[in-house]
Scaffold this motif. Structure first.
Motif, short mmCIF file in Angstrom:
data_model
loop_
_atom_site.label_atom_id
_atom_site.label_comp_id
_atom_site.label_asym_id
_atom_site.label_seq_id
_atom_site.Cartn_x
_atom_site.Cartn_y
_atom_site.Cartn_z
N MET A 4 6.31 5.13 -1.42
CA MET A 4 5.80 5.87 -2.57
C MET A 4 4.50 6.57 -2.18
O MET A 4 3.68 5.99 -1.47
CB MET A 4 5.54 4.90 -3.72
N ASP A 5 4.34 7.83 -2.63
CA ASP A 5 3.06 8.51 -2.36
C ASP A 5 2.14 8.36 -3.57
O ASP A 5 2.51 7.74 -4.58
CB ASP A 5 3.29 9.98 -1.97
N LYS A 6 0.94 8.91 -3.48
CA LYS A 6 -0.07 8.68 -4.53
C LYS A 6 0.30 9.30 -5.87
O LYS A 6 -0.25 8.95 -6.91
CB LYS A 6 -1.45 9.16 -4.07
N ARG A 7 1.28 10.22 -5.87
CA ARG A 7 1.75 10.82 -7.12
C ARG A 7 2.89 10.02 -7.75
O ARG A 7 3.39 10.37 -8.81
CB ARG A 7 2.25 12.25 -6.86
N GLY A 8 3.35 8.98 -7.05
CA GLY A 8 4.46 8.19 -7.55
C GLY A 8 5.82 8.71 -7.14
O GLY A 8 6.86 8.23 -7.61
N TYR A 9 5.84 9.72 -6.26
CA TYR A 9 7.13 10.21 -5.74
C TYR A 9 7.67 9.20 -4.73
O TYR A 9 6.93 8.73 -3.87
CB TYR A 9 6.96 11.59 -5.08
N VAL A 22 0.84 -1.20 0.00
CA VAL A 22 0.00 0.00 0.00
C VAL A 22 0.88 1.25 0.00
O VAL A 22 2.05 1.22 0.38
CB VAL A 22 -0.98 0.02 1.21
N LEU A 23 0.30 2.36 -0.44
CA LEU A 23 1.01 3.63 -0.49
C LEU A 23 1.53 4.03 0.88
O LEU A 23 0.90 3.73 1.91
CB LEU A 23 0.09 4.73 -1.03
N GLU A 24 2.70 4.67 0.89
CA GLU A 24 3.32 5.23 2.11
C GLU A 24 3.88 4.18 3.07
O GLU A 24 4.42 4.52 4.10
CB GLU A 24 2.35 6.17 2.87
N GLU A 25 3.77 2.89 2.72
CA GLU A 25 4.40 1.85 3.55
C GLU A 25 5.83 1.65 3.05
O GLU A 25 6.10 1.81 1.85
CB GLU A 25 3.63 0.52 3.44
N VAL A 26 6.72 1.25 3.96
CA VAL A 26 8.12 1.03 3.58
C VAL A 26 8.32 -0.40 3.09
O VAL A 26 7.90 -1.36 3.72
CB VAL A 26 9.07 1.33 4.76
N GLY A 27 8.92 -0.54 1.91
CA GLY A 27 9.29 -1.84 1.35
C GLY A 27 10.52 -1.68 0.49
O GLY A 27 11.21 -0.65 0.54
N GLU A 28 10.80 -2.70 -0.32
CA GLU A 28 12.00 -2.63 -1.19
C GLU A 28 11.66 -1.92 -2.50
O GLU A 28 10.65 -2.22 -3.15
CB GLU A 28 12.53 -4.03 -1.48
#
Length: 550
Positions: free
Chosen positions: A432-437, A389-395
């Motif tokens: 990653m945020d909802k804009r893909g940044y 999901v967005l804003e979660e930390v992963g690889e």
């Protein structure tokens, strides 16, 4: 092959932000720039035909004096002459090592190798015998191109000693001698080279240990440089001062091939000296420069001490680590230029994400920008390799035309890094945020697990960089019998550091468990060839008792 191809590029040369609204940490590839199916050599031929008299390359010597100059016609002529000579000495696909500081000969060897179908293996001119031996042996190189010495490193002596015990190396050549153009016994002919062929092997920085040889294709290098230069707003009227080491993808890929893609002029600096660089920026009316944060800080300090006219400079591009808002503001105030950061790695030729020219200071400091053209980026779960999901930390994972072909002679490492779906696993953590940044939060291997809780060094480093007395910082996990690991902060400062003040500052700005347990003041950091801090060396030195705590 079309060099432009940016439909949403405005008159100002900037490219608008991709307008996406994501609901999962998976950014689809954007097709605002096409993937060119072309080799490095054919691109040089194409540009020389289109802009024959345009200036292509300007040399700046180690003492800062001006040197030789090439138009695109002259650059192609010299590169083809060298390529024909190489074709009489080596078979297509053979590997040759270039071991030299920045020079026009380095650039010519890059283009000549591409034209003659050779794989160019890059080596840091600071290498000592053991490191050079490793690269020559691991790459299976048949030749070594070098200079006599660099910054007191006796390179011709080391080269002779090392190659004496490697039977596969059949030629050691001084790049500054006529021997470079010697003809061998093979027939003179340039082979057909395909865009998917290997063009280079670059050894990864090795922030976590042993370097691996990333095999990069013509297609990957050419397109990545174009996506990068395009987002920098480079055009045929641009002058780009190249201060990045040519042995790294930033110097020989992003800037050298980026200038080729933009069909513009590259001013090549042989040795980074901030005053020489500033003088060249002023003298050449340069628009763009790329540097790592330590270089940018050195340029700002020198500009502050003796200001030059920077009115032509439009962009300072920066990669290598996160930046403090203060650094961005100093660039804007002292240089009058925009500031843009990027994120990448050698295995991706190298740029993965990058800022747009009109991004906010908030985005520049807190994110690494949006993915470059034609590049799919996903933040994936370390447990099941699914997008999270967005804003979660992963690889952070990337997929597209710029992913390396493989690690040289290392199928196990290749399969661990590029999965069955074609995703390149960077080993970096981010969100990653909802804009893909994308925001980079740390290395998977650098993640500090203190008492079962995960801590990301980049977050703590960014907080500490805001403190006035902190010039540079590296946060490292240190072994601890009770907690497993504790958080160590290694800080370079302009003055004396006060542990109490720093501790209180962290407590005021972060949750308490993120505050470092160990504080060390250092004069300098151990760096990789590309200027990244080698955290494993800091940890090893601390464990060996070489550092005193504050």
């Amino acid at each position: 092959g079309q060099t432009g191809g940016y439909p949403n590029q405005t008159d100002r040369g900037r490219i608008d932000m991709y307008d996406v609204k994501l609901n999962l940490s998976h950014f689809p590839a954007q097709s605002d720039a096409e993937v060119l199916n072309i080799t490095v050599g054919d691109l040089l031929r194409e540009v020389a035909a289109a802009r024959p008299e345009a200036e292509a390359l300007v040399e700046v010597r180690q003492d800062g004096s001006g040197g030789r100059r090439w138009t695109y016609t002259e650059l192609l002529k010299d590169a083809e002459r060298l390529a024909l000579a190489l074709s009489t000495r080596f078979a297509p696909g053979e590997r040759v090592v270039v071991w030299s500081p920045n020079s026009p000969e380095w650039v010519l060897l890059e283009y000549a190798s591409a034209l003659s179908g050779l794989v160019l293996v890059t080596a840091n001119p600071a290498f000592q015998a053991r490191e050079l031996d490793y690269v020559l042996e691991q790459s299976g190189a048949v030749a070594l191109f070098l200079v006599k010495e660099f910054r007191g490193n006796p390179m011709s002596q080391i080269g002779a000693e090392v190659t004496a015990s490697i039977p596969s190396v059949r030629e050691v050549t001084d790049m500054e001698s006529v021997a470079l153009y010697t003809e061998g016994s093979r027939p003179i002919a340039l082979p057909d080279v395909a865009p998917g062929d290997a063009a280079m092997i670059q050894y990864t920085s090795g922030t976590t240990g042993f370097p691996k040889g990333a095999v990069l294709s013509h297609r990957g290098l050419v397109n990545n440089a174009r996506f990068y230069a395009g987002r920098c707003g480079a055009t045929s009227t641009t002058t780009w001062v190249n201060i990045m080491p040519m042995f790294h993808t930033a110097g020989c890929g992003m800037v050298t091939l980026g200038c080729l893609q933009a069909r513009c002029r590259m001013v090549l600096i042989s040795l980074f000296d901030p005053n020489v660089v500033l003088d060249q920026l002023e003298a050449s009316g340069a628009d763009i420069i790329l540097g790592v944060p330590t270089m940018v800080v050195a340029l700002l300090d020198a500009q502050n001490a003796r200001p030059r006219d920077m009115s032509a400079l439009k962009l300072v591009s920066c990669g290598g680590s996160m930046v403090a808002p203060e650094l961005v503001r100093r660039v804007q105030n002292l240089m009058g230029a925009s500031f843009s950061t990027l994120y990448g790695q050698t295995e991706h030729c190298p740029v993965i994400t990058q800022h747009h020219l009109d991004d906010t200071i908030d985005d520049i400091c807190n994110t690494a920008g949006q993915p470059v053209a034609q590049t799919e980026v996903s933040i994936r779960s370390v447990d099941d390799n699914c997008a999270i999901v967005l804003e979660e930390v992963g690889e952070i994972c990337a997929r597209g035309p710029c992913v390396m072909l493989e690690y040289n002679d290392n199928p196990k490492a290749t399969s661990e890094t590029i999965d069955a779906m074609g995703w390149l696993h960077t080993g970096d953590l981010g969100r990653m945020d909802k804009r893909g940044y994308v925001t980079v939060t740390g290395r998977m291997k650098e993640m500090i697990i203190r008492g079962g809780e995960n801590h990301f060094p980049a977050e703590i480093e960014n907080c500490l960089l805001e403190h006035a007395s902190v010039a540079e910082v590296a946060v490292v996990g240190l072994p601890d019998p009770k907690w497993g690991e504790v958080i160590g902060a290694f800080i370079r400062s302009t003055g004396l550091l006060d542990k109490g003040t720093l501790h209180a500052y962290c407590r005021a700005n972060m949750s308490p468990q993120k505050t470092p347990n160990v504080w060390v003041q250092v004069e300098e950091f151990p760096l990789t060839g590309s200027g990244k801090i080698q955290k494993f060396i800091l940890r090893d030195r601390f464990v060996a008792g070489e550092y005193a705590e504050l």
